[in-house]
Design an enzyme around this catalytic site. Structure first.
Site, PDB file in Angstrom:
ATOM      1  N   GLU A  40       0.601  -1.319   0.225  1.00  0.00           N
ATOM      2  CA  GLU A  40       0.343   0.331  -0.271  1.00  0.00           C
ATOM      3  C   GLU A  40       0.708   1.050   0.120  1.00  0.00           C
ATOM      4  O   GLU A  40       2.072   1.069   0.872  1.00  0.00           O
ATOM      5  CB  GLU A  40      -0.722  -0.137   1.053  1.00  0.00           C
ATOM      6  CG  GLU A  40      -1.817   0.854   1.715  1.00  0.00           C
ATOM      7  CD  GLU A  40      -2.380   1.199   2.870  1.00  0.00           C
ATOM      8  OE1 GLU A  40      -2.190   0.607   3.729  1.00  0.00           O
ATOM      9  OE2 GLU A  40      -3.119   2.599   3.040  1.00  0.00           O
ATOM     10  N   ASP A  97      -0.032   5.240   0.531  1.00  0.00           N
ATOM     11  CA  ASP A  97      -0.815   6.164   0.952  1.00  0.00           C
ATOM     12  C   ASP A  97      -0.626   7.736   0.415  1.00  0.00           C
ATOM     13  O   ASP A  97       0.205   8.568   0.820  1.00  0.00           O
ATOM     14  CB  ASP A  97      -1.504   6.100   2.673  1.00  0.00           C
ATOM     15  CG  ASP A  97      -1.670   4.968   2.981  1.00  0.00           C
ATOM     16  OD1 ASP A  97      -3.004   4.953   1.768  1.00  0.00           O
ATOM     17  OD2 ASP A  97      -1.613   4.297   3.611  1.00  0.00           O
ATOM     18  N   GLU A 113      -4.160  11.395   2.626  1.00  0.00           N
ATOM     19  CA  GLU A 113      -5.111  11.239   3.360  1.00  0.00           C
ATOM     20  C   GLU A 113      -5.074  12.106   4.357  1.00  0.00           C
ATOM     21  O   GLU A 113      -4.320  12.731   4.760  1.00  0.00           O
ATOM     22  CB  GLU A 113      -4.995   9.850   4.244  1.00  0.00           C
ATOM     23  CG  GLU A 113      -4.534   8.692   4.279  1.00  0.00           C
ATOM     24  CD  GLU A 113      -4.295   7.268   5.064  1.00  0.00           C
ATOM     25  OE1 GLU A 113      -4.764   6.171   6.125  1.00  0.00           O
ATOM     26  OE2 GLU A 113      -3.102   7.256   5.563  1.00  0.00           O
ATOM     27  N   HIS A 140       4.147   2.738   2.676  1.00  0.00           N
ATOM     28  CA  HIS A 140       4.301   1.201   3.744  1.00  0.00           C
ATOM     29  C   HIS A 140       5.488   0.882   2.836  1.00  0.00           C
ATOM     30  O   HIS A 140       5.112   0.171   1.626  1.00  0.00           O
ATOM     31  CB  HIS A 140       2.687   0.518   3.899  1.00  0.00           C
ATOM     32  CG  HIS A 140       1.855   1.162   4.516  1.00  0.00           C
ATOM     33  ND1 HIS A 140       1.555   1.481   5.993  1.00  0.00           N
ATOM     34  CD2 HIS A 140       0.800   2.255   4.270  1.00  0.00           C
ATOM     35  CE1 HIS A 140       0.530   2.175   5.916  1.00  0.00           C
ATOM     36  NE2 HIS A 140       0.059   3.087   4.945  1.00  0.00           N
TER      37      HIS A 140
END
Ligand SMILES: *[C@@H]1O[C@H](CO)[C@@H](O)[C@H](O)[C@H]1NC(C)=O
Ligand SMILES: *[C@@H]1O[C@H](CO)[C@@H](O)[C@H](O)[C@H]1NC(C)=O
Ligand SMILES: *[C@@H]1O[C@H](CO)[C@@H](O)[C@H](O)[C@H]1NC(C)=O
Ligand SMILES: *[C@@H]1O[C@H](CO)[C@@H](O)[C@H](O)[C@H]1NC(C)=O
Ligand SMILES: *[C@@H]1O[C@H](CO)[C@@H](O)[C@H](O)[C@H]1NC(C)=O
Length: 468
Positions: free
Chosen positions: A245, A247, A250, A261
């Site tokens: 993943e 991101d 966010e 990650h």
């Protein structure tokens, strides 16, 4: 063995034959058009050279109506499985089908595909319909021109940009863009009888190995299901679904985080019980949150990036030799607002080398400065992130709130009981009780995304993109 999703589609197919008899697929699945743009290098700085590509979105299966085959009985109502239809994963599979989605009416999701510079996507967190209310949603971007495959984004030595309006996202809400290494077909190819696939949004996974998914690996996750004690529509099952993943975004109007990650997996994997908790992927990740990293005046209401107004977010995936085949060395961020380019904030934390992007060195320094274990490094660091970006990832876009942490890890003090004087604890100005799910729902959060572009580094933005 029949799988739930296989049954879902076979039912949909047979349903379409018997629709005239009044039974069947109650909602036709029509993917809302959400064109993105791909850009090529212009050499001369005359502005981006971008073209629309006909991408659309599909709703994650987790939000879809799951009901008995040829009937109107819910297989899961809020967070309770109907134990007659779903005593175990196999019977549940035999008895239940996934249905199409009323994007606007039930989920509060609308797109405008005729907008200038690609389409726009609007999502609401709270959508009352008939006698119920939908809370939150997640959609995936489909491959251009395809109804059955997710778009697989390859971002090494590329940048992605998008315009966003976060002005109606209060404390405790989160509008997120995440790249996750889902199977492009939603798992259909591997799961012999899964014939619903990406068209119906199957196959979600992430680095936290979520166990709150109703379907895992094309089967129901109803065994050992524990309804959440606080969230009336959520629960957790025996299985989780893990994968890489990244991101990219966010955020709400108070704080924002960019989080890498690492992950030891090269494809989605089902996990069971406590094995989902650690060891496979780095759940916490290595994050860049300007406020947490010491620049408290950078992002927010009336700040350098003024979240009252639209702005453009650019994220660049820089390789060591500036080629598509190179190793990922840094993830850089910049913004545009009011026709002006704004560089990312620079870290101001004692014992950290000032940085404005994510690299192995930045992660090492931050973990040390905040006294956190560097799991990011342990599970592969930037190399692992680069490898996932090279294999290609699917884009998931969501609007959510959270009962467990109220998004305080993003916009407030986290962990909740930690000393605010400790570096890394305060991530934004939201107070402990300002982002409860009830308060968030009351604020009727919504977000809009637009002008999504992908292209060579430096080639997706210019004054042109922020003019209107
Ligand atoms: C559960 O499913 C059974 C069998 O279809 C049905 O008779 C029953 O009413 C359902 N229960 C609920 C609470 O919907
Ligand atoms: C969609 O975008 C076009 C072009 O920007 C605009 O004229 C139109 O009003 C928009 N439609 C809606 C429903 O917002
Ligand atoms: C379904 O149940 C069987 C038997 O309990 C189990 O072996 C299998 O792993 C389960 N699959 C899922 C996805 O729950
Ligand atoms: C931001 O600025 C506007 C206009 O100057 C003002 O009305 C508003 O109160 C300010 N908000 C905050 C949170 O400072
Ligand atoms: C750092 O964390 C460890 C264990 O997580 C703890 O024992 C130690 O006291 C912490 N050090 C500081 C300076 O907070």
């Amino acid at each position: 063995m029949l799988t739930l999703t296989a049954l879902a589609l076979s039912s949909i197919l047979s349903a379409s034959l018997v629709v005239a008899q009044g039974v069947g697929t109650y909602e036709k699945e029509v993917h809302p058009q959400f064109p993105i743009q791909t850009c090529t290098a212009t050499g001369a700085r005359s502005g981006p050279n971008c073209v629309n590509v006909p991408t659309s979105i599909t709703l994650d299966a987790n939000w879809r109506w799951l009901h008995n085959n040829n009937g109107y009985i819910n297989c899961i109502t809020d967070n309770y499985w109907n134990t007659t239809l779903c005593p175990d994963n196999k019977s549940c599979a035999a008895n239940c089908v996934l249905d199409g989605a009323d994007y606007k009416g039930v989920y509060g999701i609308t797109t405008n595909s005729s907008a200038a510079n690609g389409g726009t996507l609007n999502m609401r967190l709270y959508t009352p319909y008939n006698f119920a209310t939908n809370i939150g949603s997640r959609v995936f971007v489909m491959e251009e021109g395809s109804e059955t495959k997710y778009r697989v984004w390859k971002l090494l030595n590329r940048e992605i940009s998008f315009e966003i309006d976060v002005s109606r996202l209060p404390c405790g809400s989160n509008a997120a863009l995440a790249f996750v290494e889902m199977d492009a077909d939603g798992g259909m190819g591997k799961q012999k009888l899964n014939t619903a696939g990406a068209r119906y949004g199957t196959g979600y996974c992430n680095a936290k190995c979520p166990k709150d998914l109703r379907l895992v690996n094309g089967e129901a996750n109803c065994e050992d299901w524990q309804p959440s004690e606080v969230d009336r529509i959520a629960g957790t099952g025996r299985y989780g679904s893990c994968c890489a993943e990244f991101d990219i975004w966010e955020a709400n109007k108070m704080s924002t985080a960019l989080t890498a990650h690492s992950c030891s997996l090269t494809a989605p994997a089902k996990c069971e019980g406590s094995a989902c908790n650690d060891g496979l992927c780095d759940k916490d990740g290595c994050d860049f949150n300007s406020y947490r990293l010491g620049d408290t005046g950078f992002y927010g209401l009336n700040k350098t990036i003024d979240t009252n107004k639209k702005f453009t977010v650019v994220t660049q995936f820089v390789t060591h030799d500036d080629t598509d085949t190179g190793e990922l060395v840094e993830i850089r961020r910049k913004y545009w607002q009011n026709g002006r380019e704004i560089k990312n904030s620079i870290t101001k934390i004692p014992n950290m080398v000032p940085a404005n992007g994510i690299s192995d060195g930045f992660c090492r320094d931050q973990k040390a400065a905040f006294n956190e274990t560097n799991t990011f490094k342990k599970l592969g660091g930037m190399n692992s992130v680069g490898a996932a970006l090279r294999r290609g990832m699917v884009l998931a876009i969501s609007i959510l709130h959270n009962y467990d942490n109220e998004m305080l890890w993003l916009d407030g003090k986290w962990p909740k009981d930690a000393d605010v004087g400790k570096p890394g604890v305060v991530r934004g100005e939201c107070q402990g009780d300002s982002g409860t799910p009830l308060m968030v729902e009351g604020a009727r959060p919504q977000v809009s995304f637009g002008k999504m572009r992908v292209g060579p580094i430096g080639e997706t933005t210019s004054l042109i993109i922020t003019r209107n």
